[in-house]
Design a protein around this motif. Structure first.
Motif, PDB file in Angstrom:
ATOM      1  N   ASP A   1      14.672  31.909  61.684  1.00  0.00           N
ATOM      2  CA  ASP A   1      14.833  30.455  61.638  1.00  0.00           C
ATOM      3  C   ASP A   1      15.854  30.038  62.712  1.00  0.00           C
ATOM      4  OD1 ASP A   1      15.520  27.837  61.080  1.00  0.00           O
ATOM      5  OD2 ASP A   1      15.619  28.124  58.911  1.00  0.00           O
ATOM      6  N   PRO A   2      15.400  29.336  63.772  1.00  0.00           N
ATOM      7  CA  PRO A   2      16.313  29.010  64.870  1.00  0.00           C
ATOM      8  C   PRO A   2      17.530  28.183  64.441  1.00  0.00           C
ATOM      9  CG  PRO A   2      14.046  28.487  65.464  1.00  0.00           C
ATOM     10  CD  PRO A   2      14.040  28.832  64.007  1.00  0.00           C
ATOM     11  N   ARG A   3      17.357  27.322  63.417  1.00  0.00           N
ATOM     12  CA  ARG A   3      18.519  26.512  63.007  1.00  0.00           C
ATOM     13  C   ARG A   3      19.601  27.414  62.429  1.00  0.00           C
ATOM     14  NH1 ARG A   3      15.431  23.164  58.980  1.00  0.00           N
ATOM     15  NH2 ARG A   3      14.557  25.255  58.976  1.00  0.00           N
ATOM     16  N   ARG A   4      19.181  28.377  61.620  1.00  0.00           N
ATOM     17  CA  ARG A   4      20.152  29.312  61.055  1.00  0.00           C
ATOM     18  C   ARG A   4      20.710  30.231  62.143  1.00  0.00           C
ATOM     19  NH1 ARG A   4      16.172  30.191  56.023  1.00  0.00           N
ATOM     20  NH2 ARG A   4      17.508  29.446  54.336  1.00  0.00           N
ATOM     21  N   LEU A   5      19.886  30.546  63.146  1.00  0.00           N
ATOM     22  CA  LEU A   5      20.337  31.443  64.221  1.00  0.00           C
ATOM     23  C   LEU A   5      21.584  30.884  64.894  1.00  0.00           C
ATOM     24  CD1 LEU A   5      19.973  33.849  66.202  1.00  0.00           C
ATOM     25  CD2 LEU A   5      18.440  32.385  67.533  1.00  0.00           C
ATOM     26  N   GLU A   6      21.550  29.606  65.228  1.00  0.00           N
ATOM     27  CA  GLU A   6      22.699  29.048  65.943  1.00  0.00           C
ATOM     28  C   GLU A   6      23.959  29.091  65.078  1.00  0.00           C
ATOM     29  OE1 GLU A   6      22.248  25.360  68.084  1.00  0.00           O
ATOM     30  OE2 GLU A   6      24.163  25.786  69.088  1.00  0.00           O
ATOM     31  N   ALA A   7      23.799  28.785  63.794  1.00  0.00           N
ATOM     32  CA  ALA A   7      24.965  28.802  62.894  1.00  0.00           C
ATOM     33  C   ALA A   7      25.565  30.209  62.814  1.00  0.00           C
ATOM     34  CB  ALA A   7      24.551  28.315  61.502  1.00  0.00           C
TER      35      ALA A   7
ATOM     36  N   ALA B   1       7.409  33.949  67.257  1.00  0.00           N
ATOM     37  CA  ALA B   1       8.602  33.252  66.787  1.00  0.00           C
ATOM     38  C   ALA B   1       8.780  31.984  67.626  1.00  0.00           C
ATOM     39  CB  ALA B   1       9.817  34.164  66.917  1.00  0.00           C
ATOM     40  N   ASP B   2       9.719  31.139  67.252  1.00  0.00           N
ATOM     41  CA  ASP B   2       9.908  29.845  67.937  1.00  0.00           C
ATOM     42  C   ASP B   2      10.749  30.047  69.207  1.00  0.00           C
ATOM     43  OD1 ASP B   2      10.395  27.270  68.750  1.00  0.00           O
ATOM     44  OD2 ASP B   2      11.167  26.565  66.821  1.00  0.00           O
ATOM     45  N   TYR B   3      10.122  30.593  70.266  1.00  0.00           N
ATOM     46  CA  TYR B   3      10.875  30.925  71.489  1.00  0.00           C
ATOM     47  C   TYR B   3      11.455  29.721  72.214  1.00  0.00           C
ATOM     48  CZ  TYR B   3       9.662  35.630  70.535  1.00  0.00           C
ATOM     49  OH  TYR B   3       9.556  36.831  69.897  1.00  0.00           O
ATOM     50  N   PRO B   4      10.771  28.565  72.262  1.00  0.00           N
ATOM     51  CA  PRO B   4      11.427  27.444  72.940  1.00  0.00           C
ATOM     52  C   PRO B   4      12.813  27.170  72.347  1.00  0.00           C
ATOM     53  CG  PRO B   4       9.099  26.946  72.583  1.00  0.00           C
ATOM     54  CD  PRO B   4       9.386  28.249  71.873  1.00  0.00           C
ATOM     55  N   ALA B   5      12.914  27.207  71.018  1.00  0.00           N
ATOM     56  CA  ALA B   5      14.213  26.967  70.366  1.00  0.00           C
ATOM     57  C   ALA B   5      15.144  28.166  70.528  1.00  0.00           C
ATOM     58  CB  ALA B   5      13.987  26.655  68.885  1.00  0.00           C
ATOM     59  N   ILE B   6      14.624  29.368  70.316  1.00  0.00           N
ATOM     60  CA  ILE B   6      15.467  30.580  70.376  1.00  0.00           C
ATOM     61  C   ILE B   6      16.040  30.776  71.781  1.00  0.00           C
ATOM     62  CG2 ILE B   6      15.435  33.113  70.208  1.00  0.00           C
ATOM     63  CD1 ILE B   6      13.162  32.685  68.030  1.00  0.00           C
ATOM     64  N   ASN B   7      15.188  30.623  72.802  1.00  0.00           N
ATOM     65  CA  ASN B   7      15.657  30.823  74.181  1.00  0.00           C
ATOM     66  C   ASN B   7      16.721  29.795  74.561  1.00  0.00           C
ATOM     67  OD1 ASN B   7      13.974  33.029  74.612  1.00  0.00           O
ATOM     68  ND2 ASN B   7      12.323  31.805  75.501  1.00  0.00           N
ATOM     69  N   ALA B   8      16.556  28.551  74.097  1.00  0.00           N
ATOM     70  CA  ALA B   8      17.544  27.511  74.412  1.00  0.00           C
ATOM     71  C   ALA B   8      18.893  27.845  73.781  1.00  0.00           C
ATOM     72  CB  ALA B   8      17.040  26.148  73.933  1.00  0.00           C
ATOM     73  N   ILE B   9      18.867  28.297  72.532  1.00  0.00           N
ATOM     74  CA  ILE B   9      20.131  28.660  71.858  1.00  0.00           C
ATOM     75  C   ILE B   9      20.771  29.860  72.554  1.00  0.00           C
ATOM     76  CG2 ILE B   9      21.126  29.550  69.703  1.00  0.00           C
ATOM     77  CD1 ILE B   9      18.754  28.016  68.271  1.00  0.00           C
ATOM     78  N   ALA B  10      19.953  30.866  72.868  1.00  0.00           N
ATOM     79  CA  ALA B  10      20.474  32.081  73.506  1.00  0.00           C
ATOM     80  C   ALA B  10      21.139  31.751  74.839  1.00  0.00           C
ATOM     81  CB  ALA B  10      19.350  33.084  73.700  1.00  0.00           C
ATOM     82  N   GLN B  11      20.502  30.875  75.582  1.00  0.00           N
ATOM     83  CA  GLN B  11      21.043  30.494  76.886  1.00  0.00           C
ATOM     84  C   GLN B  11      22.410  29.837  76.740  1.00  0.00           C
ATOM     85  OE1 GLN B  11      18.136  28.364  79.198  1.00  0.00           O
ATOM     86  NE2 GLN B  11      18.917  29.334  81.038  1.00  0.00           N
ATOM     87  N   LYS B  12      22.518  28.990  75.714  1.00  0.00           N
ATOM     88  CA  LYS B  12      23.772  28.280  75.460  1.00  0.00           C
ATOM     89  C   LYS B  12      24.927  29.257  75.220  1.00  0.00           C
ATOM     90  CE  LYS B  12      25.084  24.796  72.044  1.00  0.00           C
ATOM     91  NZ  LYS B  12      24.510  23.984  70.948  1.00  0.00           N
ATOM     92  N   TYR B  13      24.642  30.394  74.576  1.00  0.00           N
ATOM     93  CA  TYR B  13      25.705  31.344  74.237  1.00  0.00           C
ATOM     94  C   TYR B  13      25.677  32.583  75.139  1.00  0.00           C
ATOM     95  CZ  TYR B  13      26.261  28.355  70.207  1.00  0.00           C
ATOM     96  OH  TYR B  13      26.482  27.260  69.410  1.00  0.00           O
ATOM     97  N   GLY B  14      24.843  32.559  76.190  1.00  0.00           N
ATOM     98  CA  GLY B  14      24.789  33.679  77.135  1.00  0.00           C
ATOM     99  C   GLY B  14      24.202  34.951  76.548  1.00  0.00           C
TER     100      GLY B  14
END
Ligand SMILES: *Cc1c(COP(=O)(O)O)cnc(C)c1O
Length: 388
Positions: free
Chosen positions: A111-117, A156-169
């Motif tokens: 779940d990308p929302r939980r991933l960022e948290a 999986a929801d890569y558009p969301a996951i990749n955006a979050i990953a990029q934000k945190y390197g």
């Protein structure tokens, strides 16, 4: 009735399979033979990535991807607790720490929302996060990578996951072991992250007659490192070692088998989608069964057709009713990874990932393969409708 019918497939391609296998026996290049390069080129073109590496298994593909990013002790790798064990095993094998993130029940994927948290908990060293329960107070973790899994064939929801990953390197690794042939927004699975890893275990959407796997990436430097890693970390020649690697090569015979099977694979993916559509038509009206839902813009590879019952008791009742009619079912996966005995030292507890735990109790998979007869699907639907 078969859960997966590999014999029907073999019957279709038997002469070509024999020709290709015999050809390997004739040329005798059992390791790194010409079929390996041909397969790498074909599958790279199909998926739409520049660099591919045939290897010994999906597990080795994942392991080498982490090794190529120099993941090791003190590193946090975020992943789902609802997957095959290998997804998290490779993280632990390198001494890094799997940090689990609960799934979205509608896709069974992280779940990308939980991933960022969760990433924020690690980045901010929030010691109330479950992963710190069992850690020495002086120890910290560095957020490094995400392994997202395309469970049952749904990306999986890569558009969301990749955006979050990029934000945190962070690097993103696509565990595409179950999704070869799937698509998301016009891109093929195995092309959706920094690097992707698939498996050719016989029961996967594209399977060989033994173990096999492949890494996919558009990162040229990473591809070079992966190629070195799969031959004991070799440098310019076989007896020049520039890093610690593994013996991770695919056998030439398996590449020959895959070339033969790949000729009908796109058609088989269509047939699996037809079968999934029929299941949806037949089972859509059953109120207490939750059918798999492919997100908008995606196409599944249908490695599994997995349903959610209302409860564990309800699932047992349905599976028993099917078993009595000799209809096989399977449970993927009965125990989420954070509750596996081997991961006890990580400090996770029951209740940490409620959606994964709930799915593990309610999920079951129906027979799914390109050659399933519509009449058999009708029979399955009748049993499920009667059992209620
Ligand atoms: C099958 C599978 C693997 C491992 O692949 P092998 O080829 O069996 O090593 C890894 N991840 C997932 C999600 C799988 O289904």
């Amino acid at each position: 009735m078969q859960f997966i019918d590999l014999a029907a497939q073999q019957k279709r391609i038997r002469p070509d399979l024999e020709r290709r296998i015999l050809n390997v026996l004739d040329h005798g290049h059992y390791v790194l033979g010409p079929e390996i390069a041909e397969l790498e080129k074909r599958l790279g073109d199909y998926v739409g990535v520049n660099h591919t590496l045939a290897c010994a298994s999906g597990t080795d593909a994942l392991l080498m991807a982490l090794m190529a990013y120099e993941i090791g002790p003190g590193d946090a790798v975020f992943t789902t607790p609802f997957s095959f064990f290998a997804t998290a095993e490779v993280i632990s094998l390198l001494g890094a720490t799997p940090v689990f993130v609960d799934i979205d029940e509608s896709s069974f994927n992280i779940d990308p929302r939980r991933l960022e948290a969760v990433i924020q908990d690690i980045v901010n060293n929030d010691r109330t996060h479950p992963v710190y329960r069992s850690m020495d107070p002086r120890e910290t973790l560095e957020a490094k990578a995400v392994i997202a899994v395309d469970l049952f064939g749904i990306p999986a929801d890569y558009p969301a996951i990749n955006a979050i990953a990029q934000k945190y390197g962070l690097k993103v690794i696509e565990d595409a072991a179950q999704s070869f042939g799937a698509e998301q927004n016009g891109h093929m699975a195995s092309s959706l992250a920094n690097v992707a890893c698939t498996s050719f275990y016989p029961a996967k959407p594209l399977g060989c007659y033994g173990d096999g796997g492949m890494c996919f990436t558009n990162d040229e430097k990473l591809a070079k490192t992966l190629r070195s890693l799969h031959i004991h970390g070799m440098g310019d020649h076989q007896y020049d070692n520039i890093r610690v690697g593994i013996n991770g090569r695919m056998d030439t015979i398996q590449a020959a088998v895959l070339l033969s099977k790949f000729a009908i694979f796109p058609e088989e993916t269509n047939l699996r989608n037809d079968a999934a559509n029929r299941y949806e038509d037949l089972l859509g009206g059953i109120a207490n069964l939750k059918l798999p839902k492919v997100p908008v813009g995606a196409r599944s590879a249908w490695a599994q057709y997995s349903l959610l019952a209302e409860s564990e008791t309800h699932r047992d009742l349905l599976r028993n009713a099917l078993r009595q009619k000799n209809i096989p079912t399977a449970i993927y996966y009965p125990k989420p990874l954070h509750l596996q005995d081997v991961f006890k030292p990580l400090g996770y507890r029951k209740g940490d990932f409620p959606d994964s735990e709930s799915c593990a109790k309610r999920i079951f998979s129906l027979p799914m393969h390109p050659y399933i007869a519509p009449q058999d699907q009708g029979k399955i639907a009748d049993v499920l409708l009667d059992a209620g």
